[in-house]
Design an enzyme around this catalytic site. Structure first.
Site, PDB file in Angstrom:
ATOM      1  N   LYS A 192      -2.722  -0.971  -3.738  1.00 27.40           N
ATOM      2  CA  LYS A 192      -3.774  -0.376  -4.469  1.00 27.40           C
ATOM      3  C   LYS A 192      -3.296   1.092  -4.778  1.00 27.40           C
ATOM      4  O   LYS A 192      -3.761   1.531  -5.811  1.00 27.40           O
ATOM      5  CB  LYS A 192      -5.031  -0.296  -3.547  1.00 27.40           C
ATOM      6  CG  LYS A 192      -5.640  -1.656  -3.408  1.00 27.40           C
ATOM      7  CD  LYS A 192      -6.910  -1.650  -2.538  1.00 27.40           C
ATOM      8  CE  LYS A 192      -6.821  -0.981  -1.261  1.00 27.40           C
ATOM      9  NZ  LYS A 192      -6.050  -1.934  -0.232  1.00 27.40           N
ATOM     10  N   ARG A 224     -15.546  -0.528   1.282  1.00 24.84           N
ATOM     11  CA  ARG A 224     -15.045  -1.685   2.056  1.00 24.84           C
ATOM     12  C   ARG A 224     -15.986  -2.343   2.878  1.00 24.84           C
ATOM     13  O   ARG A 224     -15.613  -3.279   3.732  1.00 24.84           O
ATOM     14  CB  ARG A 224     -14.189  -0.909   3.115  1.00 24.84           C
ATOM     15  CG  ARG A 224     -12.526  -0.822   2.540  1.00 24.84           C
ATOM     16  CD  ARG A 224     -11.801  -0.120   3.682  1.00 24.84           C
ATOM     17  NE  ARG A 224     -10.487  -0.558   4.190  1.00 24.84           N
ATOM     18  CZ  ARG A 224      -9.486   0.240   3.569  1.00 24.84           C
ATOM     19  NH1 ARG A 224      -9.753   1.398   2.934  1.00 24.84           N
ATOM     20  NH2 ARG A 224      -8.278   0.030   4.297  1.00 24.84           N
ATOM     21  N   ARG A 249       6.913  -0.422   4.632  1.00 25.96           N
ATOM     22  CA  ARG A 249       6.253   1.039   4.157  1.00 25.96           C
ATOM     23  C   ARG A 249       6.303   1.869   5.679  1.00 25.96           C
ATOM     24  O   ARG A 249       6.414   3.101   5.595  1.00 25.96           O
ATOM     25  CB  ARG A 249       4.828   0.959   3.702  1.00 25.96           C
ATOM     26  CG  ARG A 249       3.941   2.195   3.580  1.00 25.96           C
ATOM     27  CD  ARG A 249       2.826   1.912   2.735  1.00 25.96           C
ATOM     28  NE  ARG A 249       1.743   1.459   3.568  1.00 25.96           N
ATOM     29  CZ  ARG A 249       0.738   1.170   3.019  1.00 25.96           C
ATOM     30  NH1 ARG A 249       0.407   1.196   1.937  1.00 25.96           N
ATOM     31  NH2 ARG A 249      -0.424   0.479   3.898  1.00 25.96           N
ATOM     32  N   ARG A 260       3.263   6.202   9.017  1.00 27.69           N
ATOM     33  CA  ARG A 260       1.967   6.028   9.306  1.00 27.69           C
ATOM     34  C   ARG A 260       1.712   5.107  10.432  1.00 27.69           C
ATOM     35  O   ARG A 260       2.335   3.981  10.660  1.00 27.69           O
ATOM     36  CB  ARG A 260       1.378   5.083   8.035  1.00 27.69           C
ATOM     37  CG  ARG A 260       0.625   6.114   7.276  1.00 27.69           C
ATOM     38  CD  ARG A 260      -0.061   5.339   5.954  1.00 27.69           C
ATOM     39  NE  ARG A 260      -0.981   4.358   6.542  1.00 27.69           N
ATOM     40  CZ  ARG A 260      -1.892   3.660   5.609  1.00 27.69           C
ATOM     41  NH1 ARG A 260      -1.477   3.777   4.265  1.00 27.69           N
ATOM     42  NH2 ARG A 260      -2.635   2.914   5.992  1.00 27.69           N
ATOM     43  N   ARG A 297      -5.979  -5.458  10.639  1.00 26.82           N
ATOM     44  CA  ARG A 297      -6.624  -4.794   9.419  1.00 26.82           C
ATOM     45  C   ARG A 297      -6.815  -5.981   8.681  1.00 26.82           C
ATOM     46  O   ARG A 297      -7.808  -5.590   7.593  1.00 26.82           O
ATOM     47  CB  ARG A 297      -5.556  -3.949   8.980  1.00 26.82           C
ATOM     48  CG  ARG A 297      -5.648  -2.596   9.662  1.00 26.82           C
ATOM     49  CD  ARG A 297      -4.249  -1.555   9.471  1.00 26.82           C
ATOM     50  NE  ARG A 297      -4.093  -1.141   8.204  1.00 26.82           N
ATOM     51  CZ  ARG A 297      -3.008  -0.673   7.388  1.00 26.82           C
ATOM     52  NH1 ARG A 297      -2.104  -0.647   8.203  1.00 26.82           N
ATOM     53  NH2 ARG A 297      -2.900  -0.227   6.242  1.00 26.82           N
TER      54      ARG A 297
HETATM   55  P1  AMP Z   1      -5.853   2.739   3.736  1.00 28.93           P
HETATM   56  O1  AMP Z   1      -5.029   3.915   3.338  1.00 28.93           O
HETATM   57  O2  AMP Z   1      -6.984   2.643   2.574  1.00 28.93           O
HETATM   58  O3  AMP Z   1      -5.272   1.467   4.260  1.00 28.93           O
HETATM   59  O4  AMP Z   1      -6.768   3.123   4.931  1.00 28.93           O
HETATM   60  C1  AMP Z   1      -6.146   3.490   6.239  1.00 28.93           C
HETATM   61  C2  AMP Z   1      -7.419   3.534   7.475  1.00 28.93           C
HETATM   62  O5  AMP Z   1      -8.439   4.295   6.997  1.00 28.93           O
HETATM   63  C3  AMP Z   1      -8.130   2.302   7.366  1.00 28.93           C
HETATM   64  O6  AMP Z   1      -7.602   1.087   8.192  1.00 28.93           O
HETATM   65  C4  AMP Z   1      -9.291   2.600   7.951  1.00 28.93           C
HETATM   66  O7  AMP Z   1      -9.461   2.951   9.632  1.00 28.93           O
HETATM   67  C5  AMP Z   1      -9.577   3.879   7.125  1.00 28.93           C
HETATM   68  N1  AMP Z   1     -10.453   3.771   6.059  1.00 28.93           N
HETATM   69  C6  AMP Z   1     -10.000   4.067   4.719  1.00 28.93           C
HETATM   70  N2  AMP Z   1     -11.096   3.846   3.869  1.00 28.93           N
HETATM   71  C7  AMP Z   1     -11.943   3.300   4.639  1.00 28.93           C
HETATM   72  C8  AMP Z   1     -13.373   3.006   4.354  1.00 28.93           C
HETATM   73  N3  AMP Z   1     -13.819   2.710   2.933  1.00 28.93           N
HETATM   74  N4  AMP Z   1     -14.274   2.626   5.153  1.00 28.93           N
HETATM   75  C9  AMP Z   1     -14.023   2.702   6.459  1.00 28.93           C
HETATM   76  N5  AMP Z   1     -12.365   3.193   6.985  1.00 28.93           N
HETATM   77  C10 AMP Z   1     -11.872   3.216   5.937  1.00 28.93           C
END
Ligand code: AMP
Length: 191
Positions: free
Chosen positions: A14, A89, A128, A134, A146
């Site tokens: 994404k 989400r 990654r 990360r 996740r």
């Molecule tokens: P991502 O980079 O989108 O994979 O997000 C990394 C982490 O940030 C996720 O595993 C969540 O802990 C938090 N996070 C990101 N976006 C959201 C969201 N829309 N709602 C809740 N937690 C989020």
């Protein structure tokens, strides 16, 4: 004005694709994951709160996430459209987003999901993790958590927008360029 949600499991590409699409279609890219990582990097109170959840591969509570998103939209009232990456989400996040957009006389145009099998997701994320450092990309256990949270809490958002005919899925396997073209084709068909 087009407002897109780029949807899919963690590691489905994404972020990579949203950056390209934002440039190509002149949209503002909003990634809640990037926003949280920025707060975390600056050790803000919001970052400290979010860290507890992110480290475990859990979702940050809706109230915090929606508040942050609302602030971000208010900072950029003039854009031609948005591409949301990693948001919404949960169903409450989707409802809040629809309300926020409606208050500006706008709506979500489409949700496009990237379809990638679980084993490929795990492979991509662990790869990654070696480069990005990360914390939540380092352990297979956190990655699996996740994915399971994605299935339980996030997949219903696909159904939510499908009810108004807005959801579609494309194949997320292949070269970055190839997937970018598939996405662009979908977006051009919306205009
Ligand atoms: P991502 O980079 O989108 O994979 O997000 C990394 C982490 O940030 C996720 O595993 C969540 O802990 C938090 N996070 C990101 N976006 C959201 C969201 N829309 N709602 C809740 N937690 C989020």
């Amino acid at each position: 004005m087009i407002n897109l949600i780029l949807f899919g499991p963690p590691g489905s590409g994404k972020g990579t694709q949203a950056k390209r699409l934002a440039e190509r279609f002149n949209l503002l890219h909003i990634s809640t994951g990037d926003l949280f990582r920025y707060e975390l990097g600056n050790n803000t109170p919001l970052g400290q709160e979010a860290r507890k959840y992110m480290e475990r591969g859990e979702l940050v509570p809706d109230e915090i996430t929606i508040g942050m998103l609302r602030n971000k939209l208010e900072e950029h009232p003039e854009v031609a459209g948005y591409i949301f990456d990693g948001f919404p989400r949960t169903i409450p996040q989707a409802e809040a987003l629809d309300k926020l957009l409606a208050s500006k006389g706008q709506e979500i145009t489409a949700l496009i999901a990237l379809d990638v099998p679980d084993e490929e997701i795990i492979r991509r994320i662990l790869l990654r993790g070696k480069e990005s450092g990360r914390a939540d990309d380092q352990s297979e256990e956190i990655v699996r958590n996740r994915i399971s949270n994605y299935r339980e809490q996030t997949v219903p958002v696909y159904e939510y927008y499908a009810a108004s005919g807005k959801s579609r899925t494309i194949n997320g396997m292949g070269e970055i360029e190839e997937i970018a073209e598939r996405l662009a084709g979908e977006i051009e068909a919306l205009a």
